[in-house]
Enzyme design. Structure first.
Site: not given
Ligand code: PLP
Length: 381
Positions: A186
């Site tokens: 992210k």
């Molecule tokens: C990465 C992601 C999540 C989940 O995030 P985590 O921190 O890995 O649980 C949820 N929604 C979207 C759209 C994502 O890209």
């Protein structure tokens, strides 16, 4: 063209001295789990988003789980969401025994098509979960209007949206609930981690209890001088707290947000120029409202070649790629448990077969992005 020697990955976190020093300082401080760094991370998120409350959690998925629980969304309830999203959201809806109700996307932006939401609302609908796809905000004005009219809760999936603004408002700043992710792919990372922002005092209290065993008061206060180590639990909770080691990393990243997202924008601009007017290839569409894109992902659509073959070719050129995302309504358990099938979401299905995400991360060089453009031109020639 000459094939590069080293592999260019899809993504890589940008970790500098600042990040390393912050984590080391936390390790030396004597307090490494949830404590003052998490508190500071929460405060900074309120500043960024304009939300009045923020809660650190150990993933966005964990955040979604306790938000659905605290809102008592469960058996018999329906939750509106796009199918073009990461499966974790759908998993949490399913684990709560609620039903995901899928809304099609705008093929160009891959964001939920807000004009198709209202027809999916029934007397069982409890919430709408828009996703700010790839860093471009969903059309929040329309979504908020629908939610108000039908008395629905909005939970923004802001996993891609740290640094995303819709008409001048940061994701999470609309007065509803939003959930962010700090997984290493992210825009900013804490190793693993997540944040919930909201504006409701009672809900905040419930979420903090669900996050940590159902125990009131913070451990770092219980164990401090003169603290009372006793506790009682009025209802059970999970173990979903973030550590101060992680928050220290996240804080260092957050302090560099403008730099990090600025660099992402530069890479995306190279792609937009270098890949324009290539036959058989579509670039991401531009949302028709004022916004700032966090450039979380750069998703192209390959029309003139089988995607599997295109991915093989990228590998030959030593280029990494990603798939964001396989359509959730076509996952085996979703089809089995919720009766979904092909042809119910034409735009999602049309896009899902062609999308592929290109390498995009702050420490990439301009030459890396140019190399990707040249390779794609050669592959599609
Ligand atoms: C990465 C992601 C999540 C989940 O995030 P985590 O921190 O890995 O649980 C949820 N929604 C979207 C759209 C994502 O890209």
């Amino acid at each position: 063209m000459k094939i590069r020697e080293d592999f260019l990955p899809l993504s890589k976190p940008s970790i500098g001295e600042n990040e390393i020093n912050n984590v080391v300082n936390c390790l030396k401080s004597g307090w490494i789990t949830t404590g003052p760094a998490c508190k500071q991370f929460e405060d900074k998120f309120c500043e960024l988003t304009g939300a009045s409350r923020a809660i650190t959690v150990n993933s966005a998925t964990a955040g979604m789980h306790i938000v659905l629980l605290a809102l008592k969304i469960g058996q018999g309830d329906e939750v509106i969401t796009p199918s073009m999203t990461f499966a974790s959201t759908i998993n949490m809806i399913a684990i709560q025994k609620a039903k995901p109700v899928f809304v099609d996307i705008d093929y160009n932006t891959l964001n939920i098509n807000a004009d198709l939401i209202e027809e999916k609302i029934t007397s069982r609908t409890k919430a709408i979960i828009p996703v700010h796809f790839a860093g471009v905000p969903a059309d929040m004005d329309k979504i908020i209007k629908i939610a108000k009219k039908h008395n629905l809760i909005i939970i923004e999936d802001a996993a891609h949206a740290v640094g995303t603004y819709y008409k001048g408002i940061h994701a999470g700043g609309f007065g509803h609930i939003a959930i962010y992710s700090f997984h290493p792919i992210k825009n900013i990372t804490s190793g693993e981690g997540g944040m919930i922002t909201l504006n409701d005092e009672k809900l905040e209290k419930d979420l903090r209890l669900l996050r940590f065993h159902g125990i009131e008061r913070d451990a770092w206060k219980r164990y401090g001088k003169g603290g009372n180590p006793e506790y009682n639990i009025s209802s059970p909770g999970f173990k979903y707290n973030l550590t101060d080691m992680q928050a220290s990393l996240g804080l260092a990243q957050l302090s560099r947000l403008d730099e990090i997202n600025g660099r992402r924008a530069e890479i995306a601009a190279i792609y937009k120029t270098g890949l324009k007017d290539i036959k058989g290839l579509e670039l991401p569409g531009i949302a028709g409202y004022s916004h700032i894109d966090s450039n979380h992902l750069f998703v192209i659509k390959v029309l003139s070649m089988d995607r599997g073959l295109f991915m093989e070719k990228l590998s030959e050129y030593n280029i990494g790629y990603g798939l964001h995302f396989p359509a959730c309504h076509l996952l085996d358990y979703v089809k089995r448990d919720f009766g979904t099938k092909k042809v119910i979401l034409p735009e999602t299905e049309r896009a899902a077969e062609k999308i592929i995400s290109l390498p995009l991360f702050p420490d990439m060089k301009n030459e890396d992005a140019s190399y990707v453009c040249e390779a794609i031109k050669e592959i599609l020639k």
